[in-house]
Design a protein around this motif. Structure first.
Motif, PDB file in Angstrom:
ATOM      1  N   SER A  75       0.834  -1.202   0.000  1.00 16.74           N
ATOM      2  CA  SER A  75       0.000   0.000   0.000  1.00 16.74           C
ATOM      3  C   SER A  75       0.867   1.249   0.000  1.00 16.74           C
ATOM      4  O   SER A  75       1.956   1.257   0.574  1.00 16.74           O
ATOM      5  CB  SER A  75      -0.935   0.019   1.215  1.00 16.74           C
ATOM      6  N   ILE A  76       0.372   2.261  -0.674  1.00 21.01           N
ATOM      7  CA  ILE A  76       1.000   3.587  -0.635  1.00 21.01           C
ATOM      8  C   ILE A  76      -0.087   4.583  -0.264  1.00 21.01           C
ATOM      9  O   ILE A  76      -1.020   4.818  -1.025  1.00 21.01           O
ATOM     10  CB  ILE A  76       1.610   3.982  -1.991  1.00 21.01           C
ATOM     11  N   LYS A 102       3.955   0.823   2.725  1.00 23.91           N
ATOM     12  CA  LYS A 102       3.923  -0.277   3.692  1.00 23.91           C
ATOM     13  C   LYS A 102       3.829  -1.613   2.953  1.00 23.91           C
ATOM     14  O   LYS A 102       3.361  -1.688   1.819  1.00 23.91           O
ATOM     15  CB  LYS A 102       2.694  -0.126   4.613  1.00 23.91           C
ATOM     16  N   ASP A 103       4.235  -2.663   3.664  1.00 24.24           N
ATOM     17  CA  ASP A 103       4.051  -3.998   3.110  1.00 24.24           C
ATOM     18  C   ASP A 103       2.739  -4.592   3.627  1.00 24.24           C
ATOM     19  O   ASP A 103       1.962  -3.911   4.310  1.00 24.24           O
ATOM     20  CB  ASP A 103       5.253  -4.897   3.412  1.00 24.24           C
ATOM     21  N   GLN A 104       2.503  -5.846   3.320  1.00 19.54           N
ATOM     22  CA  GLN A 104       1.220  -6.441   3.701  1.00 19.54           C
ATOM     23  C   GLN A 104       1.087  -6.642   5.207  1.00 19.54           C
ATOM     24  O   GLN A 104      -0.002  -6.858   5.716  1.00 19.54           O
ATOM     25  CB  GLN A 104       0.976  -7.762   2.947  1.00 19.54           C
ATOM     26  N   PHE A 105       2.211  -6.575   5.911  1.00 18.21           N
ATOM     27  CA  PHE A 105       2.175  -6.693   7.373  1.00 18.21           C
ATOM     28  C   PHE A 105       2.071  -5.318   8.033  1.00 18.21           C
ATOM     29  O   PHE A 105       2.202  -5.201   9.243  1.00 18.21           O
ATOM     30  CB  PHE A 105       3.426  -7.416   7.864  1.00 18.21           C
ATOM     31  N   LEU A 106       1.880  -4.293   7.231  1.00 19.47           N
ATOM     32  CA  LEU A 106       1.808  -2.899   7.654  1.00 19.47           C
ATOM     33  C   LEU A 106       3.137  -2.425   8.222  1.00 19.47           C
ATOM     34  O   LEU A 106       3.190  -1.500   9.024  1.00 19.47           O
ATOM     35  CB  LEU A 106       0.678  -2.652   8.664  1.00 19.47           C
ATOM     36  N   GLN A 107       4.198  -3.053   7.792  1.00 23.21           N
ATOM     37  CA  GLN A 107       5.527  -2.599   8.179  1.00 23.21           C
ATOM     38  C   GLN A 107       6.049  -1.643   7.100  1.00 23.21           C
ATOM     39  O   GLN A 107       5.785  -1.828   5.906  1.00 23.21           O
ATOM     40  CB  GLN A 107       6.477  -3.797   8.326  1.00 23.21           C
ATOM     41  N   PRO A 108       6.783  -0.614   7.517  1.00 17.88           N
ATOM     42  CA  PRO A 108       7.261   0.357   6.520  1.00 17.88           C
ATOM     43  C   PRO A 108       8.267  -0.254   5.554  1.00 17.88           C
ATOM     44  O   PRO A 108       9.085  -1.091   5.941  1.00 17.88           O
ATOM     45  CB  PRO A 108       7.901   1.451   7.374  1.00 17.88           C
ATOM     46  N   ILE A 109       8.176   0.161   4.323  1.00 19.52           N
ATOM     47  CA  ILE A 109       9.167  -0.210   3.310  1.00 19.52           C
ATOM     48  C   ILE A 109      10.233   0.893   3.343  1.00 19.52           C
ATOM     49  O   ILE A 109       9.945   2.050   3.042  1.00 19.52           O
ATOM     50  CB  ILE A 109       8.530  -0.303   1.916  1.00 19.52           C
ATOM     51  N   ILE A 110      11.425   0.525   3.671  1.00 16.74           N
ATOM     52  CA  ILE A 110      12.471   1.519   3.946  1.00 16.74           C
ATOM     53  C   ILE A 110      13.461   1.589   2.784  1.00 16.74           C
ATOM     54  O   ILE A 110      13.836   0.567   2.202  1.00 16.74           O
ATOM     55  CB  ILE A 110      13.206   1.142   5.259  1.00 16.74           C
ATOM     56  N   GLY A 111      13.884   2.817   2.471  1.00 18.40           N
ATOM     57  CA  GLY A 111      14.943   3.018   1.492  1.00 18.40           C
ATOM     58  C   GLY A 111      14.561   2.679   0.066  1.00 18.40           C
ATOM     59  O   GLY A 111      15.406   2.324  -0.739  1.00 18.40           O
ATOM     60  N   ARG A 112      13.301   2.789  -0.242  1.00 18.18           N
ATOM     61  CA  ARG A 112      12.831   2.481  -1.594  1.00 18.18           C
ATOM     62  C   ARG A 112      12.441   3.788  -2.288  1.00 18.18           C
ATOM     63  O   ARG A 112      11.783   4.644  -1.687  1.00 18.18           O
ATOM     64  CB  ARG A 112      11.614   1.547  -1.506  1.00 18.18           C
ATOM     65  N   THR A 113      12.826   3.941  -3.549  1.00  8.97           N
ATOM     66  CA  THR A 113      12.537   5.175  -4.275  1.00  8.97           C
ATOM     67  C   THR A 113      11.059   5.246  -4.665  1.00  8.97           C
ATOM     68  O   THR A 113      10.516   4.287  -5.223  1.00  8.97           O
ATOM     69  CB  THR A 113      13.400   5.267  -5.546  1.00  8.97           C
ATOM     70  N   VAL A 114      10.455   6.361  -4.353  1.00 12.04           N
ATOM     71  CA  VAL A 114       9.068   6.617  -4.751  1.00 12.04           C
ATOM     72  C   VAL A 114       9.091   7.600  -5.921  1.00 12.04           C
ATOM     73  O   VAL A 114       9.773   8.625  -5.864  1.00 12.04           O
ATOM     74  CB  VAL A 114       8.258   7.203  -3.582  1.00 12.04           C
ATOM     75  N   ASP A 121      11.904   6.899   4.081  1.00  6.82           N
ATOM     76  CA  ASP A 121      12.730   6.939   5.288  1.00  6.82           C
ATOM     77  C   ASP A 121      12.398   5.739   6.182  1.00  6.82           C
ATOM     78  O   ASP A 121      11.735   4.785   5.746  1.00  6.82           O
ATOM     79  CB  ASP A 121      12.535   8.268   6.024  1.00  6.82           C
ATOM     80  N   GLY A 122      12.838   5.800   7.424  1.00  3.72           N
ATOM     81  CA  GLY A 122      12.635   4.683   8.334  1.00  3.72           C
ATOM     82  C   GLY A 122      11.181   4.393   8.653  1.00  3.72           C
ATOM     83  O   GLY A 122      10.841   3.305   9.120  1.00  3.72           O
ATOM     84  N   ASP A 123      10.317   5.368   8.399  1.00  5.76           N
ATOM     85  CA  ASP A 123       8.879   5.161   8.615  1.00  5.76           C
ATOM     86  C   ASP A 123       8.151   4.832   7.320  1.00  5.76           C
ATOM     87  O   ASP A 123       6.912   4.806   7.298  1.00  5.76           O
ATOM     88  CB  ASP A 123       8.258   6.415   9.236  1.00  5.76           C
ATOM     89  N   GLY A 124       8.905   4.656   6.246  1.00 13.42           N
ATOM     90  CA  GLY A 124       8.284   4.374   4.954  1.00 13.42           C
ATOM     91  C   GLY A 124       7.776   5.620   4.257  1.00 13.42           C
ATOM     92  O   GLY A 124       7.029   5.532   3.283  1.00 13.42           O
ATOM     93  N   LYS A 125       8.187   6.788   4.720  1.00 10.46           N
ATOM     94  CA  LYS A 125       7.674   8.046   4.159  1.00 10.46           C
ATOM     95  C   LYS A 125       8.604   8.609   3.098  1.00 10.46           C
ATOM     96  O   LYS A 125       9.827   8.562   3.248  1.00 10.46           O
ATOM     97  CB  LYS A 125       7.528   9.099   5.269  1.00 10.46           C
ATOM     98  N   ALA A 126       7.998   9.125   2.062  1.00 14.12           N
ATOM     99  CA  ALA A 126       8.712   9.882   1.042  1.00 14.12           C
ATOM    100  C   ALA A 126       7.916  11.143   0.776  1.00 14.12           C
ATOM    101  O   ALA A 126       6.682  11.124   0.825  1.00 14.12           O
ATOM    102  CB  ALA A 126       8.851   9.065  -0.243  1.00 14.12           C
ATOM    103  N   GLU A 127       8.611  12.236   0.506  1.00 12.71           N
ATOM    104  CA  GLU A 127       7.915  13.505   0.385  1.00 12.71           C
ATOM    105  C   GLU A 127       8.352  14.265  -0.851  1.00 12.71           C
ATOM    106  O   GLU A 127       9.483  14.121  -1.314  1.00 12.71           O
ATOM    107  CB  GLU A 127       8.173  14.366   1.631  1.00 12.71           C
ATOM    108  N   THR A 128       7.443  15.070  -1.351  1.00  9.55           N
ATOM    109  CA  THR A 128       7.762  15.978  -2.440  1.00  9.55           C
ATOM    110  C   THR A 128       6.842  17.187  -2.314  1.00  9.55           C
ATOM    111  O   THR A 128       6.049  17.289  -1.372  1.00  9.55           O
ATOM    112  CB  THR A 128       7.603  15.287  -3.815  1.00  9.55           C
ATOM    113  N   THR A 129       6.977  18.093  -3.265  1.00 11.60           N
ATOM    114  CA  THR A 129       6.159  19.311  -3.243  1.00 11.60           C
ATOM    115  C   THR A 129       5.504  19.499  -4.606  1.00 11.60           C
ATOM    116  O   THR A 129       6.163  19.350  -5.639  1.00 11.60           O
ATOM    117  CB  THR A 129       7.036  20.538  -2.925  1.00 11.60           C
TER     118      THR A 129
END
Lengths: 427, 393
Positions: free
Chosen positions: A344-345, A369-381, A400-408
């Motif tokens: 999920s994204i 997140k993955d199917q276990f609702l764990q963050p996917i870390i270090g992956r390019t969005v 990042d470590g929480d699975g977050k990626a940001e842009t504007t």
């Protein structure tokens, strides 16, 4: 692309609303044919094993859940009585080994379509000669709770050895634990078994009951002695009600816990993994994973009639493929994986409404997140938008470590709903 | 494009950390969904439900649901907590008789520690909301640097000191998060309308505010010390300490005919984003009925919402000499005038013209007025003057 039918189990009267898997073959109990059918992935019946004991032919007598513990097949029927049977393929016949009948009483009402048998698998760490009193194996020998298992009739844990190179197999009863293995009771082993020969054993039956005692205000997970069928205890909880699919499996999907033996069951769109070895009034979970058993409308949950696991594959028995409104003529399986996948994204804009003036900006946050609702870390969005003037900068950002990626996003010059898309590739 | 997003099959909704949540009582699940309708996760309910959930709230720690138990007579509010992948039922409060409600919220506060707390500490200090803490309240501390949380019970409050019933199990640093709730607010349609303030720990009614203003409320939430509810086509911000409105903003829950109101079933505010759960919406003058429930956005940021233009006098001789005063009124969704917003004027006369262009809305008094003048042309005609204002932030 919608999944196509595969194993094709008969739906009418729940005739084959159950399945289990072993070494690439699927097995289903058919109460009308009185056969245990071995099926291949494409729906062909590769073999069938007639029952030595006939089952009644009504829909109420249909087997609603099947399990395989490495040696025995187990069936659950939810007729007037709840019936759990243990079977074994022997000389081309599916022979009934044991039957447990659960009758409604003043203390319990039984209504269940899902159960499993707690079972374990390991192998000999050293060869066993005929007449041996001690046997040594790779895993579980140091699990005193398991090795000291005692049935309600006082018998010790039964370990199934074999088959050996001659196709011989035997049951032995544990009397004591020793370093690296166990001592068996009374008579010694009948046969010789080579190092790495398989060992199987089972302990308890776990039944998802729509009643807690005699109350259906909540459900309960019942624990029975798998040797005597005797009631041990139960755990009340709404999550245990209306469960249609369960199994027991050795899972390596939870980094915190390592490889665990877990009772898995389907509730809604998730499979939950229970730590049945925990002590306490309730049983904790190792984790939970989301699946895709939702209809085309993204709202209605698709019923899973049975579930089984093999390697990292989860097979879900359904009559409707994921993401569709189709109803198949037969039951077939849908796949999930125990390997972590991008699932999920979540994408949100803060603020979500900005002026269409080519100047205003909004922060875009994607949570992967993955199917276990764990963050996917270090992956390019990868971010894109559908506005000819507005832009997202930067177009990529690593999670990042929480699975977050940001842009504007900087707005365009037309008042409209702008669709921003985030894409992550599974690697 | 039909602007669907969540595709909720139930008309309750809340929003936590980028995910939308809905309770589906027929599946006994708390469903966590993405903006595009996909299910990110689901959590089984620890207690089975029969009646539909009509409103869902999240207080930072707990989920709260309201169900209509007996139509027009009684409602049930339940507190749930997500524990080990299950939504465990913690409290149930039933309200009967004469409770006919579709909307409720829980008064809750998010604060931070004004000073650190050591292990076994019995006094804590908050930065902002000490005044609404009282004896009996449960405060959730954390996470701390070790990702630990705990609940502590308030014994008394003395000045800025919050004295706990027993010492904390963990230590916390200055600035660590603090969450607590104190009251439930229930809109009651029974009679001519009422708003009930209820102790969220005991379920005891503390006060009832009877007012037709509180009748037929379908959606509300609580944010930043305000009870926010939808009344007709307005969003109203009620200060629960003074019971006075601190603001009113208009929302666009009208069909294209500009007459028929669209029902808002539930409401969530996250930052500046206001999510309205609806089963239909109007986008750019077109009505879109939906099969399921989706959110429609509003923003709490002051946003240029309406413009109104007037001329005095409205009739001039076509002598290229006379002038008329043109006043453009630029308001945001709260009905407040915008500050120093440029307004660009155009007219359709080849000779006549605006004398000040652009003109700016006033800078000091919030009237939203931008004033310019039109000098007449030489031909008798109806002259159209248009003013355009643009949001720049």
């Amino acid at each position: 692309m919608a999944a196509t039918e595969n194993i094709k189990l008969i739906k009418t009267s729940f005739q084959q609303a159950n399945f289990t898997v072993d070494q690439g073959y699927f097995y289903t109990f058919d109460n009308q044919q009185d056969n245990l059918l071995q099926k291949t992935d494409d729906g062909n019946t590769s073999f069938s094993y007639p029952f030595d004991t006939l089952l009644a032919n009504t829909s109420a007598d249909a087997v609603r859940s099947a399990e395989f513990d490495g040696v025995y097949f187990w069936s659950l029927q939810n007729a007037t009585n709840l019936t759990i049977r243990r079977w074994k393929i022997d000389n081309y016949v599916c022979k009934l080994q044991q039957t447990f009948e659960y009758t409604d009483s003043g203390s319990h009402t039984y209504d269940s379509t899902a159960f499993s048998v707690e079972h374990y698998h390991t192998q000999l760490s050293s060869a066993v000669v005929s007449g041996a009193m001690n046997i040594y194996f790779d895993d579980y020998w140091d699990d005193t709770t398991l090795m000291n298992f005692t049935t309600t009739s006082g018998a010790g844990l039964t370990i199934h050895l074999g088959p050996n190179a001659n196709g011989e197999e035997e049951d032995v009863e544990v009397t004591a634990t020793i370093s690296g293995g166990v001592t068996i009771s009374g008579a010694t082993t009948q046969y010789a078994h080579a190092e790495d020969a398989p060992i199987h054993f089972y302990t308890y039956l776990w039944v998802f009951n729509n009643y807690d005692g005699i109350s259906n205000a909540t459900g309960a997970l019942y624990k029975f002695d798998a040797y005597t069928g005797d009631y041990i205890t139960r755990y009340a909880g709404g999550a245990y009600s209306a469960v249609n699919a369960a199994t027991f499996y050795n899972v390596d999907s939870f980094p915190t816990y390592g490889i665990v033996d877990t009772l898995a069951y389907v509730k809604g769109t998730n499979t939950l993994f229970i730590n049945i070895g925990a002590v306490g009034a309730s049983l904790p979970y190792y984790g939970s994973m989301v699946m895709e058993n939702i209809k085309l409308d993204e709202a209605a949950v698709i019923t899973i009639y049975d579930i089984c696991m093999d390697n990292q594959n989860i097979y879900r028995l359904q009559e409707t493929p994921d993401g569709t409104a189709t109803i198949w003529t037969y039951y077939s399986y849908l796949l999930s994986s125990l390997d972590a996948f991008v699932t999920s994204i979540s994408l949100a804009a803060y603020p979500a409404i900005i002026a269409a003036n080519t100047v205003a900006t909004t922060g875009i946050v994607a949570i992967v997140k993955d199917q276990f609702l764990q963050p996917i870390i270090g992956r390019t969005v990868y971010f894109t938008e559908d506005d000819s003037v507005g832009v997202v900068v930067p177009g990529t950002d690593p999670t990042d470590g929480d699975g977050k990626a940001e842009t504007t996003y900087t707005s365009g010059n037309t008042a409209r709903e702008v669709k921003i898309t985030a894409v992550v590739e599974q690697v | 494009m039909t602007y669907e997003n969540l595709n909720f099959k139930k008309f309750n909704m809340t929003f936590v950390d980028g995910y939308f949540y809905m309770v589906a009582e027929d599946d006994d699940l708390l469903v966590q969904k993405l903006d595009d309708g996909a299910t990110a996760f689901s959590y089984p309910l620890g207690a089975l439900l029969t009646n539909a959930v009509t409103s869902l709230e999240h207080d930072g720690i707990n989920f709260w649901s309201m169900q209509d138990i007996t139509a027009g007579a009684s409602v049930s509010i339940k507190r749930w907590h997500l524990e080990n992948n299950i939504v465990e039922l913690k409290d149930t409060f039933n309200f009967t008789p004469n409770f006919d409600s579709d909307a409720f919220t829980v008064e809750h506060y998010h604060d931070t520690l004004a000073s650190g707390v050591t292990v076994s500490g019995t006094v804590i200090y908050l930065n902002n909301y000490t005044s609404v803490v009282s004896s009996g309240i449960v405060i959730t501390l954390g996470p701390n640097s070790s990702n630990q949380y705990e609940e502590v019970n308030v014994s008394t409050v003395s000045g800025s000191s919050i004295i706990l019933v027993s010492g904390t199990q963990n230590s916390y640093d200055l600035g660590d998060n603090v969450n607590f709730y104190n009251n439930l607010w229930i809109f009651n349609n029974y009679g001519t309308g009422a708003l009930h303030k209820i102790n969220a720990y005991t379920g005891i009614n503390l006060n009832t505010y009877n007012d037709v203003e509180y009748d037929n409320i379908r959606a509300c939430t609580f944010t930043q010390a305000s009870l926010v509810y939808v009344k007709s086509t307005n969003l109203k911000f009620l200060n629960v300490n003074t019971m006075n409105l601190s603001g009113v903003m208009t929302i666009d829950n009208l069909r294209a005919n500009q007459v028929t109101e669209i029902i808002v079933y539930d409401l969530v505010i996250s930052g500046n984003n206001i999510y309205r759960l609806q089963k239909e919406a109007t986008y750019y003058g077109v009505d879109y009925p939906w099969s399921f429930y989706n959110y429609v956005l509003s923003t709490s940021r002051p946003f240029l919402d309406t413009v109104s233009i007037s001329a005095y006098p409205v009739i001039l001789p076509a002598n290229s000499v006379n002038i008329t005063k043109i006043t453009m009124l630029v308001d945001d969704q709260y009905g407040d005038g915008t500050y120093y917003t440029p307004v660009f004027f155009t007219d359709n006369d080849s000779v006549g013209h605006m004398t000040i262009n652009p003109a700016y809305t006033d800078y000091f008094f919030g009237t939203g007025e931008a004033i310019s003048y039109y000098r007449a042309g030489v031909a008798y005609a109806t002259v159209n003057i248009e003013g355009t204002a643009t949001q720049y932030d």
